[in-house]
Design a protein around this motif. Structure first.
Motif, PDB file in Angstrom:
ATOM      1  N   ALA A  16      24.503  11.605   7.444  1.00  0.00           N
ATOM      2  CA  ALA A  16      23.321  12.331   6.964  1.00  0.00           C
ATOM      3  C   ALA A  16      23.336  12.425   5.442  1.00  0.00           C
ATOM      4  CB  ALA A  16      23.276  13.734   7.579  1.00  0.00           C
ATOM      5  N   MET A  17      24.464  12.807   4.879  1.00  0.00           N
ATOM      6  CA  MET A  17      24.570  12.920   3.428  1.00  0.00           C
ATOM      7  C   MET A  17      24.329  11.559   2.773  1.00  0.00           C
ATOM      8  SD  MET A  17      24.919  14.858   0.873  1.00  0.00           S
ATOM      9  CE  MET A  17      25.477  16.361   1.624  1.00  0.00           C
ATOM     10  N   TRP A  18      24.885  10.499   3.361  1.00  0.00           N
ATOM     11  CA  TRP A  18      24.688   9.150   2.839  1.00  0.00           C
ATOM     12  C   TRP A  18      23.187   8.827   2.780  1.00  0.00           C
ATOM     13  CZ3 TRP A  18      22.278   4.798   4.541  1.00  0.00           C
ATOM     14  CH2 TRP A  18      22.564   3.603   3.867  1.00  0.00           C
ATOM     15  N   GLY A  19      22.467   9.104   3.864  1.00  0.00           N
ATOM     16  CA  GLY A  19      21.032   8.816   3.902  1.00  0.00           C
ATOM     17  C   GLY A  19      20.255   9.609   2.873  1.00  0.00           C
ATOM     18  N   LEU A  99      22.847  -2.880  11.215  1.00  0.00           N
ATOM     19  CA  LEU A  99      21.950  -3.417  10.188  1.00  0.00           C
ATOM     20  C   LEU A  99      22.518  -3.175   8.781  1.00  0.00           C
ATOM     21  CD1 LEU A  99      19.197  -4.796   9.734  1.00  0.00           C
ATOM     22  CD2 LEU A  99      18.215  -2.510   9.559  1.00  0.00           C
ATOM     23  N   LEU A 100      23.015  -1.987   8.537  1.00  0.00           N
ATOM     24  CA  LEU A 100      23.556  -1.656   7.219  1.00  0.00           C
ATOM     25  C   LEU A 100      24.843  -2.428   6.908  1.00  0.00           C
ATOM     26  CD1 LEU A 100      22.861   2.171   7.272  1.00  0.00           C
ATOM     27  CD2 LEU A 100      21.790   0.494   5.747  1.00  0.00           C
ATOM     28  N   VAL A 101      25.741  -2.545   7.879  1.00  0.00           N
ATOM     29  CA  VAL A 101      26.976  -3.306   7.660  1.00  0.00           C
ATOM     30  C   VAL A 101      26.636  -4.770   7.400  1.00  0.00           C
ATOM     31  CG1 VAL A 101      29.089  -4.169   8.751  1.00  0.00           C
ATOM     32  CG2 VAL A 101      28.511  -1.748   8.923  1.00  0.00           C
ATOM     33  N   TRP A 102      25.731  -5.331   8.190  1.00  0.00           N
ATOM     34  CA  TRP A 102      25.321  -6.726   8.015  1.00  0.00           C
ATOM     35  C   TRP A 102      24.719  -6.939   6.622  1.00  0.00           C
ATOM     36  CZ3 TRP A 102      25.516 -11.572   9.782  1.00  0.00           C
ATOM     37  CH2 TRP A 102      24.492 -12.454   9.448  1.00  0.00           C
ATOM     38  N   HIS A 103      23.786  -6.085   6.245  1.00  0.00           N
ATOM     39  CA  HIS A 103      23.098  -6.214   4.962  1.00  0.00           C
ATOM     40  C   HIS A 103      24.086  -6.085   3.799  1.00  0.00           C
ATOM     41  CE1 HIS A 103      19.483  -6.290   2.543  1.00  0.00           C
ATOM     42  NE2 HIS A 103      19.831  -5.172   1.927  1.00  0.00           N
ATOM     43  N   GLY A 104      24.920  -5.076   3.846  1.00  0.00           N
ATOM     44  CA  GLY A 104      25.926  -4.896   2.803  1.00  0.00           C
ATOM     45  C   GLY A 104      26.926  -6.039   2.778  1.00  0.00           C
ATOM     46  N   GLY A 105      27.292  -6.526   3.956  1.00  0.00           N
ATOM     47  CA  GLY A 105      28.209  -7.661   4.040  1.00  0.00           C
ATOM     48  C   GLY A 105      27.627  -8.907   3.389  1.00  0.00           C
ATOM     49  N   LEU A 106      26.330  -9.116   3.568  1.00  0.00           N
ATOM     50  CA  LEU A 106      25.683 -10.255   2.912  1.00  0.00           C
ATOM     51  C   LEU A 106      25.763 -10.130   1.393  1.00  0.00           C
ATOM     52  CD1 LEU A 106      22.484 -10.772   5.104  1.00  0.00           C
ATOM     53  CD2 LEU A 106      24.549 -12.184   5.059  1.00  0.00           C
ATOM     54  N   LEU A 142      29.445   1.099   3.803  1.00  0.00           N
ATOM     55  CA  LEU A 142      29.900   2.470   4.049  1.00  0.00           C
ATOM     56  C   LEU A 142      28.907   3.218   4.931  1.00  0.00           C
ATOM     57  CD1 LEU A 142      31.717   4.962   3.557  1.00  0.00           C
ATOM     58  CD2 LEU A 142      30.343   5.394   1.504  1.00  0.00           C
ATOM     59  N   GLY A 143      27.627   3.156   4.585  1.00  0.00           N
ATOM     60  CA  GLY A 143      26.618   3.835   5.396  1.00  0.00           C
ATOM     61  C   GLY A 143      26.615   3.329   6.822  1.00  0.00           C
ATOM     62  N   GLY A 144      26.693   2.016   6.984  1.00  0.00           N
ATOM     63  CA  GLY A 144      26.715   1.443   8.331  1.00  0.00           C
ATOM     64  C   GLY A 144      27.903   1.923   9.134  1.00  0.00           C
ATOM     65  N   LEU A 145      29.070   1.931   8.511  1.00  0.00           N
ATOM     66  CA  LEU A 145      30.273   2.395   9.207  1.00  0.00           C
ATOM     67  C   LEU A 145      30.170   3.869   9.578  1.00  0.00           C
ATOM     68  CD1 LEU A 145      33.032   0.489   7.189  1.00  0.00           C
ATOM     69  CD2 LEU A 145      32.124  -0.053   9.477  1.00  0.00           C
ATOM     70  N   LEU A 146      29.532   4.659   8.714  1.00  0.00           N
ATOM     71  CA  LEU A 146      29.348   6.083   9.035  1.00  0.00           C
ATOM     72  C   LEU A 146      28.424   6.260  10.240  1.00  0.00           C
ATOM     73  CD1 LEU A 146      29.079   7.604   5.445  1.00  0.00           C
ATOM     74  CD2 LEU A 146      30.974   7.871   7.080  1.00  0.00           C
ATOM     75  N   PHE A 147      27.322   5.501  10.289  1.00  0.00           N
ATOM     76  CA  PHE A 147      26.423   5.611  11.439  1.00  0.00           C
ATOM     77  C   PHE A 147      27.093   5.126  12.719  1.00  0.00           C
ATOM     78  CE2 PHE A 147      23.110   6.080   8.218  1.00  0.00           C
ATOM     79  CZ  PHE A 147      22.395   7.130   8.771  1.00  0.00           C
ATOM     80  N   ILE A 148      27.863   4.051  12.633  1.00  0.00           N
ATOM     81  CA  ILE A 148      28.586   3.562  13.811  1.00  0.00           C
ATOM     82  C   ILE A 148      29.603   4.608  14.270  1.00  0.00           C
ATOM     83  CG2 ILE A 148      30.276   1.849  14.590  1.00  0.00           C
ATOM     84  CD1 ILE A 148      28.687  -0.216  12.868  1.00  0.00           C
TER      85      ILE A 148
END
Length: 188
Positions: A16-19, A99-106, A142-148
């Motif tokens: 939530a804080m990340w978002g 989606l966030l991990v994929w996007h950041g990974g790219l 980071l955001g993706g990992l937090l949501f996962i």
């Protein structure tokens, strides 16, 4: 139990804080502020924001609101109740996370390829490429990992995990398929 309790709440609160924090630059740039934009994002995007191109300003507002929705999703992953909420939260939590991990990974892979000399870009883009490699890419991951983590923690708190796990898998795979399709179409 249909909500997360105790110390297991931290991933949802962190998501939530990340978002909410991530919404701030989008809303600031949408409102006309430009501090930090010229050195941290693509010059093409900066020009669109500076020229106040309507469709782009609307995109910035929508992006900011979606990031706020992500913050609310993080809170809902901690506090949401009900079977339907569980299914939706798993779908959305895993979808957002993947989606966030994929996007950041790219961003990371492309930036590291540029840094390693495998891929070349225009010299004027090198400073911005560093920001995408060392700030935006890791921030998205980071955001993706937090949501996962928040979705996974919530899933562990459920008594009926099977349907929720299927919803989460559909969310994650759907987000990945959509992103790959957009990338293949040259939109991502």
């Amino acid at each position: 139990m249909t909500h997360v309790t105790g110390r297991a709440r931290w991933p949802g609160y962190a998501a939530a804080m990340w978002g909410f924090v991530f919404a701030l630059p989008s809303l600031y740039w949408a409102a006309g502020g430009m501090a930090g934009a010229a050195t941290t994002v693509s010059p093409e995007l900066v020009r669109l924001a500076q020229d106040r191109v309507t469709w782009f300003v609307v995109t910035l507002w929508v992006t900011g609101l979606l990031k706020i929705a992500g913050g609310l999703l993080g809170l809902a992953l901690v506090h949401g109740r009900g079977r339907r909420a569980n299914l939706f939260l798993q779908l959305a939590g895993w979808g957002a996370g993947v989606l966030l991990v994929w996007h950041g990974g790219l961003f990371l892979v492309q930036g590291l390829l540029v840094r390693g000399g495998v891929v070349t870009i225009a010299p004027e883009l090198l400073p911005v490429s560093r920001w995408y490699t060392y700030l935006w890419g890791p921030w998205f991951v980071l955001g993706g990992l937090l949501f996962i983590a928040a979705a996974r923690t919530r899933l562990r708190s459920l008594t009926d995990r099977r349907s929720a796990a299927i919803a989460g898998a559909l969310g994650g795979l759907g987000a990945l398929a959509l992103s790959v399709a957009m990338l293949a179409a040259g939109v991502g």
